[in-house]
Design a protein around this motif. Sequence first.
Motif, PDB file in Angstrom:
ATOM      1  N   ASP A  76       0.943  -1.578  -0.199  1.00  0.00           N
ATOM      2  CA  ASP A  76      -0.095  -0.516   0.033  1.00  0.00           C
ATOM      3  C   ASP A  76       1.193   1.031   0.286  1.00  0.00           C
ATOM      4  OD1 ASP A  76      -1.965  -1.554  -0.193  1.00  0.00           O
ATOM      5  OD2 ASP A  76      -2.366  -1.407   1.881  1.00  0.00           O
ATOM      6  N   ALA A 159      -0.515   4.989   2.186  1.00  0.00           N
ATOM      7  CA  ALA A 159      -1.590   5.313   1.384  1.00  0.00           C
ATOM      8  C   ALA A 159      -2.315   5.781   2.934  1.00  0.00           C
ATOM      9  CB  ALA A 159      -2.739   4.415   1.043  1.00  0.00           C
ATOM     10  N   SER A 160      -2.091   5.795   3.995  1.00  0.00           N
ATOM     11  CA  SER A 160      -2.471   6.083   4.899  1.00  0.00           C
ATOM     12  C   SER A 160      -1.880   7.720   5.955  1.00  0.00           C
ATOM     13  CB  SER A 160      -3.067   4.333   6.278  1.00  0.00           C
ATOM     14  OG  SER A 160      -1.663   4.719   6.403  1.00  0.00           O
ATOM     15  N   PHE A 163      -2.469  10.537   2.668  1.00  0.00           N
ATOM     16  CA  PHE A 163      -4.523   9.804   2.675  1.00  0.00           C
ATOM     17  C   PHE A 163      -5.152  10.300   3.620  1.00  0.00           C
ATOM     18  CE2 PHE A 163      -3.602   8.233  -1.598  1.00  0.00           C
ATOM     19  CZ  PHE A 163      -3.800   9.001  -2.247  1.00  0.00           C
ATOM     20  N   ALA A 167      -8.110   7.160   4.840  1.00  0.00           N
ATOM     21  CA  ALA A 167      -8.275   5.792   4.678  1.00  0.00           C
ATOM     22  C   ALA A 167      -8.308   5.358   5.557  1.00  0.00           C
ATOM     23  CB  ALA A 167      -6.141   5.947   4.646  1.00  0.00           C
ATOM     24  N   ILE A 171     -10.122  -2.909   7.226  1.00  0.00           N
ATOM     25  CA  ILE A 171      -9.064  -3.031   6.027  1.00  0.00           C
ATOM     26  C   ILE A 171     -10.778  -4.460   5.147  1.00  0.00           C
ATOM     27  CG2 ILE A 171      -7.411  -3.294   4.496  1.00  0.00           C
ATOM     28  CD1 ILE A 171      -8.022  -1.211   4.501  1.00  0.00           C
ATOM     29  N   ARG A 176     -10.834  -2.166   0.361  1.00  0.00           N
ATOM     30  CA  ARG A 176      -9.417  -1.539  -0.452  1.00  0.00           C
ATOM     31  C   ARG A 176      -9.803  -1.357  -1.523  1.00  0.00           C
ATOM     32  NH1 ARG A 176      -5.839  -5.432   0.793  1.00  0.00           N
ATOM     33  NH2 ARG A 176      -4.505  -4.503   2.765  1.00  0.00           N
ATOM     34  N   PHE A 179     -11.111   1.993  -2.057  1.00  0.00           N
ATOM     35  CA  PHE A 179     -10.210   2.743  -1.392  1.00  0.00           C
ATOM     36  C   PHE A 179      -9.332   3.896  -2.404  1.00  0.00           C
ATOM     37  CE2 PHE A 179      -6.451   4.151   1.335  1.00  0.00           C
ATOM     38  CZ  PHE A 179      -6.822   6.335   0.795  1.00  0.00           C
ATOM     39  N   ASN A 180      -8.424   2.558  -2.888  1.00  0.00           N
ATOM     40  CA  ASN A 180      -7.442   2.326  -4.083  1.00  0.00           C
ATOM     41  C   ASN A 180      -8.103   3.458  -4.689  1.00  0.00           C
ATOM     42  OD1 ASN A 180      -5.530   0.952  -2.361  1.00  0.00           O
ATOM     43  ND2 ASN A 180      -5.843  -0.888  -3.731  1.00  0.00           N
ATOM     44  N   SER A 183      -8.971   7.040  -4.369  1.00  0.00           N
ATOM     45  CA  SER A 183      -7.380   7.814  -4.075  1.00  0.00           C
ATOM     46  C   SER A 183      -7.366   7.602  -5.327  1.00  0.00           C
ATOM     47  CB  SER A 183      -6.895   7.237  -2.952  1.00  0.00           C
ATOM     48  OG  SER A 183      -6.292   6.029  -3.454  1.00  0.00           O
ATOM     49  N   TYR A 252     -16.839   1.139  -0.072  1.00  0.00           N
ATOM     50  CA  TYR A 252     -15.940   2.352   0.276  1.00  0.00           C
ATOM     51  C   TYR A 252     -15.970   3.266   1.177  1.00  0.00           C
ATOM     52  CZ  TYR A 252     -12.911   6.082   1.118  1.00  0.00           C
ATOM     53  OH  TYR A 252     -12.011   7.062   2.162  1.00  0.00           O
TER      54      TYR A 252
END
Length: 264
Positions: A76, A159-160, A163, A167, A171, A176, A179-180, A183, A252
Amino acid sequence: MTRLKFFLFLLIAIFKSHSVSAEGWPTIELSGIDLTTVKRIQIKEDPVYKTSKEYEAIPLAQVLSRFPEADRAAKDRVVVFTAKDGYSVSMALADAMSEHGYIAFRDTEAPSGQKWLTFKFGKETITPAPFYLVWPKQGLDKWRYPWPFQLASISLQPASTYFGAAAPAKITDDIRTGFNLFSTYCIRCHSVNLSGGQVGPELNVPKNITEYFIEAELAGFILNAPAYRSGTKMPSFEKILDRQQAKAIVTYLKQMKNEKAGTK
Ligand code: HEC
């Protein structure tokens, strides 16, 4: 809004998002990179100059290979490109390694003694100096493979971290994936828990979008906002995302209802 203004606003969303500090994470200052293994690369349609271009450049993967192995192998991580004004844009590490991006540092058409030609960015006339991320392969999705200019540094961050409060803490595979996607395609314009862009509305606090939007319509809206709201400033993602991906984004967003800022 005029077409030109709208275009500028999309460009800003594509090229720049929030201002962050890369402090504490592995960072490569581009001013210090070795420019001896230079290649000449051709761009069929450069998105800022709107024409074909040729640059002197070095492969992005070569620059990224200078990050410690352990950081590149960590899960990630996102690659964060920071411009000299402090604004940044990120992309997935796997994408950054796979599609043959180049860090350009000279336009071969620039007059001698100069490295770059100017272009119009809104009311300003600027150049991409000192560095510009470009993708010779045609037809790549510009949200996933961004073209930031005036680059100063590249960092690798979880990422956490990058973002922040947007984030998810919980998960699952679906969250995930969602969120991907969020983002990559959405966070430049929308914040979640006040972390992200400000072109579009915040989507979680105080009310989560699923608390007042008809949930069954949400994926459809995300795919094609202009089919719901004429004159909307949100671009259509119909040619980029499929319904399953839009649904993952909804999963998400719905999760974030349980993770409102201040309640984590
Ligand atoms: C270029 C900026 C931009 C991008 C990128 C963008 N949006 Fe939007 N979005 C907006 C704007 C502006 C609005 C609200 C005003 C409007 O409809 O013009 C909006 C509205 C929305 C709304 C309705 C919220 C409301 O209360 O009106 C949702 C939901 C939404 N966007 C989700 C997303 C998702 C999910 C993505 C990523 C796939 C995304 N947006 C990408 C700009 C953007």
